[in-house]
Scaffold this active site. Structure first.
Site, PDB file in Angstrom:
ATOM      1  N   HIS A  36      55.560  58.303  93.478  1.00 43.45           N
ATOM      2  CA  HIS A  36      55.494  59.703  94.015  1.00 43.45           C
ATOM      3  C   HIS A  36      56.343  60.549  92.966  1.00 43.45           C
ATOM      4  O   HIS A  36      57.157  61.246  93.616  1.00 43.45           O
ATOM      5  CB  HIS A  36      56.182  59.815  95.424  1.00 43.45           C
ATOM      6  CG  HIS A  36      55.443  59.333  96.457  1.00 43.45           C
ATOM      7  ND1 HIS A  36      55.570  59.620  97.620  1.00 43.45           N
ATOM      8  CD2 HIS A  36      54.452  58.242  96.406  1.00 43.45           C
ATOM      9  CE1 HIS A  36      54.450  58.687  98.509  1.00 43.45           C
ATOM     10  NE2 HIS A  36      54.237  57.793  97.640  1.00 43.45           N
TER      11      HIS A  36
ATOM     12  N   HIS B 165      49.405  63.058  98.378  1.00 52.66           N
ATOM     13  CA  HIS B 165      50.094  61.645  98.353  1.00 52.66           C
ATOM     14  C   HIS B 165      50.760  61.583  96.846  1.00 52.66           C
ATOM     15  O   HIS B 165      52.133  61.921  97.112  1.00 52.66           O
ATOM     16  CB  HIS B 165      49.112  60.649  98.459  1.00 52.66           C
ATOM     17  CG  HIS B 165      49.634  59.338  98.883  1.00 52.66           C
ATOM     18  ND1 HIS B 165      48.915  57.964  99.338  1.00 52.66           N
ATOM     19  CD2 HIS B 165      50.826  58.870  98.607  1.00 52.66           C
ATOM     20  CE1 HIS B 165      49.776  57.027  99.280  1.00 52.66           C
ATOM     21  NE2 HIS B 165      50.818  57.422  98.876  1.00 52.66           N
TER      22      HIS B 165
ATOM     23  N   HIS C 298      52.282  52.393  91.310  1.00 56.63           N
ATOM     24  CA  HIS C 298      52.313  53.703  92.279  1.00 56.63           C
ATOM     25  C   HIS C 298      53.799  54.136  92.516  1.00 56.63           C
ATOM     26  O   HIS C 298      54.524  53.612  92.657  1.00 56.63           O
ATOM     27  CB  HIS C 298      51.749  52.803  93.429  1.00 56.63           C
ATOM     28  CG  HIS C 298      51.724  53.906  94.586  1.00 56.63           C
ATOM     29  ND1 HIS C 298      51.414  55.262  94.725  1.00 56.63           N
ATOM     30  CD2 HIS C 298      52.300  53.905  95.880  1.00 56.63           C
ATOM     31  CE1 HIS C 298      51.246  56.020  95.590  1.00 56.63           C
ATOM     32  NE2 HIS C 298      52.145  55.328  96.550  1.00 56.63           N
TER      33      HIS C 298
ATOM     34  N   ASP D  96      51.490  49.068 100.104  1.00 52.49           N
ATOM     35  CA  ASP D  96      50.174  49.614  99.361  1.00 52.49           C
ATOM     36  C   ASP D  96      49.360  48.444  98.716  1.00 52.49           C
ATOM     37  O   ASP D  96      48.571  48.895  97.775  1.00 52.49           O
ATOM     38  CB  ASP D  96      50.749  50.681  98.308  1.00 52.49           C
ATOM     39  CG  ASP D  96      51.249  51.764  98.882  1.00 52.49           C
ATOM     40  OD1 ASP D  96      50.832  52.431  99.809  1.00 52.49           O
ATOM     41  OD2 ASP D  96      52.397  52.110  98.499  1.00 52.49           O
TER      42      ASP D  96
ATOM     43  N   ASP E  69      47.305  61.754  73.641  1.00 55.94           N
ATOM     44  CA  ASP E  69      47.652  60.677  73.042  1.00 55.94           C
ATOM     45  C   ASP E  69      47.478  59.470  73.916  1.00 55.94           C
ATOM     46  O   ASP E  69      47.733  58.383  73.464  1.00 55.94           O
ATOM     47  CB  ASP E  69      49.082  60.772  72.642  1.00 55.94           C
ATOM     48  CG  ASP E  69      49.367  61.595  71.228  1.00 55.94           C
ATOM     49  OD1 ASP E  69      48.435  61.609  70.502  1.00 55.94           O
ATOM     50  OD2 ASP E  69      50.483  62.056  71.090  1.00 55.94           O
TER      51      ASP E  69
ATOM     52  N   TYR F 207      48.196  55.166  63.983  1.00 54.60           N
ATOM     53  CA  TYR F 207      49.453  55.312  64.510  1.00 54.60           C
ATOM     54  C   TYR F 207      50.319  53.797  64.835  1.00 54.60           C
ATOM     55  O   TYR F 207      49.747  52.985  65.088  1.00 54.60           O
ATOM     56  CB  TYR F 207      49.519  56.029  66.039  1.00 54.60           C
ATOM     57  CG  TYR F 207      50.838  56.322  66.470  1.00 54.60           C
ATOM     58  CD1 TYR F 207      51.253  57.621  66.410  1.00 54.60           C
ATOM     59  CD2 TYR F 207      51.464  55.505  67.330  1.00 54.60           C
ATOM     60  CE1 TYR F 207      52.302  58.018  66.980  1.00 54.60           C
ATOM     61  CE2 TYR F 207      52.755  55.704  67.989  1.00 54.60           C
ATOM     62  CZ  TYR F 207      53.485  57.018  67.854  1.00 54.60           C
ATOM     63  OH  TYR F 207      54.543  57.317  68.320  1.00 54.60           O
TER      64      TYR F 207
ATOM     65  N   GLY G  70      58.399  53.311  95.148  1.00 53.87           N
ATOM     66  CA  GLY G  70      57.266  52.983  94.222  1.00 53.87           C
ATOM     67  C   GLY G  70      57.143  51.553  94.013  1.00 53.87           C
ATOM     68  O   GLY G  70      57.955  50.790  94.606  1.00 53.87           O
TER      69      GLY G  70
END
Lengths: 230, 230, 230, 230
Positions: free
Chosen positions: C96, C168, C94, C75, C119, C226, C27
Site C-alpha cells: 500500500h 486498495h 503487494h 493475500d 524505462d 543499457y 506488504g
C-alpha cells in the site's frame, strides 16, 4: 592516468544517492580531464555502491573508449555533444530527480520565483521539447545533446547551468563534476519550492530583474561578496 | 572572549542541517552576547561541518569586526538592524526552509489555522514586500533589516517571532540563538500544515481569537501552566 | 528444502521497509521456486524484523501448505491466481505504498508521462475496479487474483509489471521476488512524479509512443544497450 | 508501583519521534494501569530524550496526583474524561501529526477511501467542532474531553479509535498505550493518502460498505484470519 578526474567522477556519482537525487542507477555524472581533454563517465547500469575508480570509463570527445572495460552510461553521447560545444563546461550531471522531473513531465520551465533560484541560476531554467521521431530514429542520445546545445546558443550556459528535457529529466552543468551535482541539488530544491508556490498561488510572479541581478551578482558577479576570499 | 556566546552560535548553526532547514550553506544564526552587547554570527559561505567556535565572527552593532578572520554572513547587516531596534531580541535565524519559503514566494502571510501555530506565534506571521530597486541600490541587506524593523514597530516582535520576506526566505527571532532556531523549525512545520490545509480547503478559516489567546497564554502568558516550573 | 527461494523471499520482504513502501506489516512478497514450482510467501502479520527463513510459508499452487507452521499472508490466494495463470511470473509484491495507493483510491490509472515510467513499464499501469459484493462474499482474495489475471489477458504482464486495485493498493510482478520489489519502488516513484505533474498541469499529456518504445527497448528490447553485457 | 505501566508509557512516548509524529515535545501518551485503575502520563514539556520511568506522572481518574514530582501533560484532563467515560479504553495518544492536523485545520473528516483505512478504522474518522469561548473559559482541556466523549456516545470508540479536533490536532485510542500510538501512525498515513487522493480527484468516493466490512472484519471480526493465532 587521469586518477584525479576518476576520483572526482566517482565521488560525484556517489553523491547522487546521498542527496536523494536518484533511485537505483538512475543518474550519471561526468567530468572533463583538464590535461588530456578526455571525458570520464559512470559505467552504464552499475550500482553506486559498486562503483570504483577502476570501472569509470574514459572517452575522447568523439566517443572512442580510451580506457575502461565497462560500457559507458547510455547517455554518454548527450554529455559529449555538450562538452564539444561548450569548452567552459567541465562537469555534467543527469538525473530524474522527483520535482524537477515533474516540471519536465508537465512541460513547464522553472521560473525564478525567489532568491534561492537567483543565487545559482540567472533566470528561467528552460524546458526542451521532446525530440521528433526522425531524430530518435537516427540517434536519440546525440540529438538530445544537439538540442541542449542549440537552446544555450544565445545564453551563458554556466550562468543558467541546468535544463529540463520534456517528458524525461534534468541535465545540469558546472566547472567540475562536483559543481554539476551541486547545481542538480539546487535545481531539485528550487523545483520543489516552485511547485509549492504555484499550487498555493497559480498567479505568483517571478522576482523582478533587479533582485535577480542583486542575488546572482553578490555570489557570482565581479564584486561578489558572498563567502570567503580564496 | 565571548566563549559561551560563540558556543551557542556554533551549536545553533549546526542545528540547521539537523532540522533540515537548509541545503549546503543556506542559513545563518547569530546571538547577542549578554555582557559586551556584541553580536556573534556565522562566517559567510562556510559549511556547517567546518564551523568551529574559532571561525565565528564578532561584531559591534555598527558592523565593525571586533574579532575573527573570516567574513561574516552576507546577511549580517539585516541581523544588526533588528538587534539595534529591538533590545529584547537576543538571537536571530535566517533560512530558506522549503514550505515557509514557498509562502514567501507566493507572497502570502502565514495565518493561524491551528493551535500548533498559536503555541508559538501570537497571530499572523507577516510577509514583507520586495525591496524597491532604489533601496537595493543603496544597501540591500541593511534595507532588508530596516523593513523588518518597520513591520514590527506596532507589534511585540517576540510574541510573533518570525517574518517572511517576499521572494526570498524567513527570519525568526528569540531570546537566544537556540530559541530563534526553534522558532524556525516551528514556522516551517506550521507552513507545511497550512500549505496542506489551504490546498485541501481554500476557504479554511483561521482559529478564533479566543482559542489563539488560550493556547498562546497557556504556554507564554503570566499564568502559563505548560511545562515544568523552573 | 527451497533454501535459496526462502532466502530470496526473506530478503525481498525485508527490503519493503528499507524502501519505505510499508508501515508495520502492510506488504508481502512471494517467489516461485524454480525446481519444485512451489510458492514461498511471507507469514501473515509478522513484523519484518522478526522474519527468518524458517517462518516463511511454502505452498503448492492450490494453496496447500507444504511446509511451515505459520499462517501464510492473508493475500496468498491473490498471489496464487496470478502464478497459476502466468508461468512467466516468478515473483509478486503487494504493498500500500503512499502515492500509488492514492492513485488507486482516486480510481486513476498511472499513465506514461515520462521516460522514468517508460524505462520499466511499457504503457499505462491499469487500475482494476472494486470487486462486486457477490465476489467478496465467495472469496475476496481469490477473486482479486482472478480480476488481475483477466486484466492482463491481452497484455504482456512482465512488460507492464504492475497494477492498481481501486480503493486498495498495488501488486507488482517480476522474474524474481527481488525484481517484483524493484518494480514496486519504481511504481511508487513514478506515481509521485505523476501526482506532481498532474497537480502542476492537469492537462499534461503522456509521452508519444515512439519515445515510450525507444526508452523501453533500449533497456528491455532485443537490441538493448543499457547496462553491462552479462 | 505500576512499574509495567510506567515502562509502557515511557516506550510509547519515545515512539512518537521515531514515527515522526511530533516535533520537540508536541505529543503525549498515557495508559490505564490494569490493577489500580490509575492513569500514567507523560510529564508536561519534557523532551522525549529526557524521559525516564521515574518522571512519569501517576494520577487517579479525578486528576489527583498519586505519584510523581513533575507536572503532568497540560492535556491530562482531556485524557481523563475519555478514560472515565470509556472503560474499554486503556491507552490514549495525542499528537499534531502533519497530515492529520491539516485535515483538522481544514475542518474535514477522514473518510474511508481505501482498505488501509478499513484495516484499522471502521468508517469515517470524525472531526470535532472548535470549543465555544464559554467552554474554554471554564476548562479548556476538560471540555475537550467532554466533547470527544459525546461524539463517541453512539459509536464503538475502539472500532473507530481516533478523532480530529478542528483547528487543533489528533487523539487516538487503544487497548494499550502502544496500540494508541500504532493507531496514530495509521491515521497519519491514511490522512496523507487521503490528502493525495482528494487533490488528485476532488470527487473521489469512499469505498463501499461491504468492502469496508470485509477488510475491517478479516482483521478484527470474530472470524478474523489476518495474522497468527495467539
Amino acid at each position: 592516468m587521469l586518477q584525479n578526474t576518476k576520483a572526482n567522477v566517482l565521488k560525484a556519482n556517489q553523491a547522487l544517492p546521498k542527496h536523494e537525487l536518484v533511485k537505483f542507477t538512475w543518474g550519471n555524472v561526468s567530468e572533463r580531464d583538464p590535461e588530456t581533454g578526455y571525458i570520464v563517465i559512470k559505467p552504464s547500469g552499475v550500482n553506486y555502491d559498486d562503483l570504483t575508480e577502476n570501472n569509470m570509463v574514459v572517452l575522447d570527445l568523439d566517443g572512442h573508449i580510451i580506457e575502461g572495460t565497462y560500457n559507458p552510461s547510455s547517455d554518454t553521447k548527450t554529455h559529449l555533444e555538450v562538452y564539444k560545444a561548450y569548452p567552459q563546461v567541465k562537469g555534467i550531471c543527469h538525473v530524474h530527480s522527483t520535482y524537477a522531473t515533474a516540471f519536465a513531465q508537465a512541460g513547464k520551465t522553472i521560473e525564478a520565483f525567489g532568491t534561492t533560484h537567483a543565487d545559482y541560476f540567472y533566470g528561467t531554467v528552460p524546458c526542451a521539447r521532446i525530440l521528433h521521431q526522425s531524430e530518435i530514429d537516427v540517434d536519440y542520445e546525440q540529438y538530445t545533446g544537439k538540442l541542449i546545445v542549440q537552446i544555450f546558443e544565445d545564453k551563458d550556459i554556466l550562468a543558467t547551468p541546468g535544463i529540463l528535457l520534456k517528458g524525461h529529466g534534468v541535465f545540469t552543468f558546472g566547472k567540475s563534476a562536483d559543481q554539476a551535482v551541486h547545481n542538480a541539488v539546487v535545481l531539485e530544491e528550487v523545483a520543489k519550492m516552485n511547485y509549492l508556490t504555484l499550487t498555493l498561488n497559480p498567479t505568483a510572479n517571478p522576482i523582478p530583474q533587479y533582485l535577480l541581478d542583486k542575488h546572482y551578482n553578490r555570489k557570482h558577479g565581479k564584486n561578489a561578496y558572498y563567502g570567503q576570499k580564496k
